[in-house]
Design a protein around this motif. Structure first.
Motif, PDB file in Angstrom:
ATOM      1  N   PRO A 237      20.415 -21.513  22.218  1.00  0.00           N
ATOM      2  CA  PRO A 237      21.565 -21.739  22.414  1.00  0.00           C
ATOM      3  C   PRO A 237      22.108 -20.018  22.166  1.00  0.00           C
ATOM      4  CG  PRO A 237      21.211 -22.878  20.730  1.00  0.00           C
ATOM      5  CD  PRO A 237      19.845 -22.487  21.294  1.00  0.00           C
ATOM      6  N   ARG A 238      21.752 -19.230  21.296  1.00  0.00           N
ATOM      7  CA  ARG A 238      22.252 -18.165  20.966  1.00  0.00           C
ATOM      8  C   ARG A 238      22.301 -17.065  22.072  1.00  0.00           C
ATOM      9  NH1 ARG A 238      19.405 -18.004  15.057  1.00  0.00           N
ATOM     10  NH2 ARG A 238      17.720 -18.680  16.753  1.00  0.00           N
ATOM     11  N   ALA A 239      21.361 -17.302  22.877  1.00  0.00           N
ATOM     12  CA  ALA A 239      21.056 -16.334  23.925  1.00  0.00           C
ATOM     13  C   ALA A 239      22.294 -16.714  25.133  1.00  0.00           C
ATOM     14  CB  ALA A 239      19.723 -16.542  24.724  1.00  0.00           C
ATOM     15  N   VAL A 240      22.778 -17.724  25.134  1.00  0.00           N
ATOM     16  CA  VAL A 240      23.971 -17.982  26.100  1.00  0.00           C
ATOM     17  C   VAL A 240      25.498 -17.902  25.204  1.00  0.00           C
ATOM     18  CG1 VAL A 240      22.462 -18.818  27.946  1.00  0.00           C
ATOM     19  CG2 VAL A 240      23.449 -20.438  26.102  1.00  0.00           C
ATOM     20  N   GLY A 241      25.613 -17.365  24.062  1.00  0.00           N
ATOM     21  CA  GLY A 241      26.895 -17.520  23.521  1.00  0.00           C
ATOM     22  C   GLY A 241      27.152 -18.661  22.761  1.00  0.00           C
ATOM     23  N   LEU A 242      26.169 -19.180  22.231  1.00  0.00           N
ATOM     24  CA  LEU A 242      26.683 -20.871  21.465  1.00  0.00           C
ATOM     25  C   LEU A 242      26.144 -20.615  20.080  1.00  0.00           C
ATOM     26  CD1 LEU A 242      25.563 -23.228  24.362  1.00  0.00           C
ATOM     27  CD2 LEU A 242      27.789 -22.722  23.422  1.00  0.00           C
ATOM     28  N   CYS A 243      26.928 -20.883  19.163  1.00  0.00           N
ATOM     29  CA  CYS A 243      26.409 -20.857  17.825  1.00  0.00           C
ATOM     30  C   CYS A 243      25.580 -22.269  17.414  1.00  0.00           C
ATOM     31  CB  CYS A 243      27.661 -20.880  16.757  1.00  0.00           C
ATOM     32  SG  CYS A 243      27.286 -21.042  15.150  1.00  0.00           S
ATOM     33  N   PRO A 244      24.449 -21.893  16.879  1.00  0.00           N
ATOM     34  CA  PRO A 244      23.499 -23.122  16.611  1.00  0.00           C
ATOM     35  C   PRO A 244      24.512 -24.193  15.566  1.00  0.00           C
ATOM     36  CG  PRO A 244      22.303 -21.157  16.810  1.00  0.00           C
ATOM     37  CD  PRO A 244      23.585 -20.752  16.818  1.00  0.00           C
TER      38      PRO A 244
END
Length: 408
Positions: free
Chosen positions: A9-16
């Motif tokens: 998810p970090r690759a698409v701007g989301l915080c795990p």
């Protein structure tokens, strides 16, 4: 727990870490007994960035709620029916402002309720015909019988105007009964959630000369690769169907529709374009991706990009609140408009919820919901099987949790 993702998810701007708040929220809903089970899945940047399932699809049989659990999506059927309508529009079969009587003459000479009782109601002539756009935007003057809020609702119930899964009459017959009922309001004057999309299903059949269910399967569902979406669950998939529950006043869950032997386990007499489909989270994500891609999916184009843009615009003069008294819907009214098949976010501050102007959304009776946010390249699908959808504020809670996880 069932979890499927395509990407970190970090690759698409989301915080795990913030995504795990969604997981914890899902677990609490199940642990507290407010939901039997649910799944949440969403796309970011065209990839499945979050997909979790928790709880049970069937309490009595202790069947887990899984990524491939099949649910009744009820009014999330409406956007697919609207796509079928707009495909015919693109073929030049009609214009949106055409009177529906061009294809369904039974809607000629409609009258609008002014008072009276079920035994003898008073009315006045409709000032103009119902148009195809009226049906798409729920401004036709039609309503729903299950709302139990107006005399017109009561007339629907007493006259067998019901497009539900237990209806034994044909689509054409129920539309005929509907055409004999008075309208709740003058066409174009109010927004009233209604059976209009069921009428559109019959319109698709009349225009195409084919059975509505066949058209939807062959022209929309199959090309989009929605392999588990249909008007019933075939026998070889029946073990994946979830049961449906109601939340009682004592906050306990009671069985509403069993997963085995219920009406959704056999082909219906009437294919409801307003609420008849079953589906899965993965299937509905494909539909969302199709809308995000402005009419194309995996090399298959069903609609032109400008047509999808038109569907996603607000077609009301203001928001829902400005066009009638809230009776029932799968959305709040203030700050929300309506396009051709789904709601449109106009003003998150007025709607008092996180969001983006231009996002489209809708939900279903059994607490299913989706929204598509083109500006954020985001689509979210939540599936549960709790009736009614107003029992818990889970849609609004999920919106806050989801947008809080965006960190790019």
């Amino acid at each position: 727990m069932d979890s499927i993702t395509d990407i970190d998810p970090r690759a698409v701007g989301l915080c795990p870490d913030r995504l795990e708040r969604i997981d914890g929220w899902m677990r609490r809903l199940v642990a507290d007994g407010r939901l039997a089970g649910l799944s949440v899945a969403f796309l970011r940047g065209g990839k499945t960035a979050f997909f979790r399932a928790h709880g049970l699809a069937d309490i009595g049989r202790q069947k887990p709620f899984a990524a491939d659990t099949i649910v009744r999506i009820y009014s999330m059927t409406k956007p697919l029916t609207s796509v079928a309508v707009m495909m015919l529009y693109e073929e030049g079969r009609f214009q949106l402002d055409d009177p529906v009587t061009r294809f369904l003459p039974e809607f000629g000479d409609m009258r609008v309720l002014t008072g009276g009782s079920r035994a003898k109601w008073d009315s006045e002539p409709a000032r103009r015909p119902i148009t195809i756009r009226d049906l798409l935007t729920h401004t036709s003057g039609l309503t729903y019988g299950f709302m139990e809020a107006t005399l017109v609702d009561a007339l629907y119930r007493s006259s067998g105007v019901d497009f539900g899964e237990k209806q034994e009459a044909s689509l054409a017959e129920v539309v005929r009964r509907l055409s004999e009922m008075p309208l709740l309001a003058q066409p174009g004057s109010e927004w009233n959630y209604s059976v209009g999309t069921d009428v559109l299903g019959h319109l698709v059949a009349a225009v195409s000369g084919r059975d509505f269910a066949d058209v939807l399967r062959e022209r929309v569902i199959a090309p989009l690769g929605m392999v588990d979406t249909d008007f019933f669950v075939p026998a070889h998939k029946a073990s994946r169907l979830a049961a449906t529950y109601s939340l009682y006043r004592d906050r306990s869950l009671k069985l509403y529709d069993d997963a085995e032997g219920g009406p959704f386990t056999r082909p219906p007499a009437l294919a409801s374009g307003g609420g008849g489909l079953v589906s899965t989270a993965a299937d509905y994500l494909r539909f969302c991706r199709f809308i995000l891609n402005r009419g194309e999916l995996d090399g298959v184009r069903l609609l032109g990009r400008k047509t999808v843009d038109l569907m996603c615009m607000n077609h009301l003069p203001g928001d829902l609140a400005a066009m009638g008294q809230p009776r029932f819907s799968e959305s709040s009214y203030t700050g929300i408009g309506f396009g051709l098949g789904f709601s449109v976010m106009l003003d998150p501050a007025r709607a008092q919820i996180l969001g983006t102007p231009g996002e489209v959304a809708w939900g279903g009776l059994a607490s299913t919901s989706f929204w598509i946010d083109p500006a954020e390249d985001l689509a979210v699908v939540m599936l549960a099987q709790l009736i009614p959808s107003s029992a818990l504020p889970i849609r609004r809670e999920l919106r806050v949790l989801t947008y809080a996880a965006l960190v790019d």
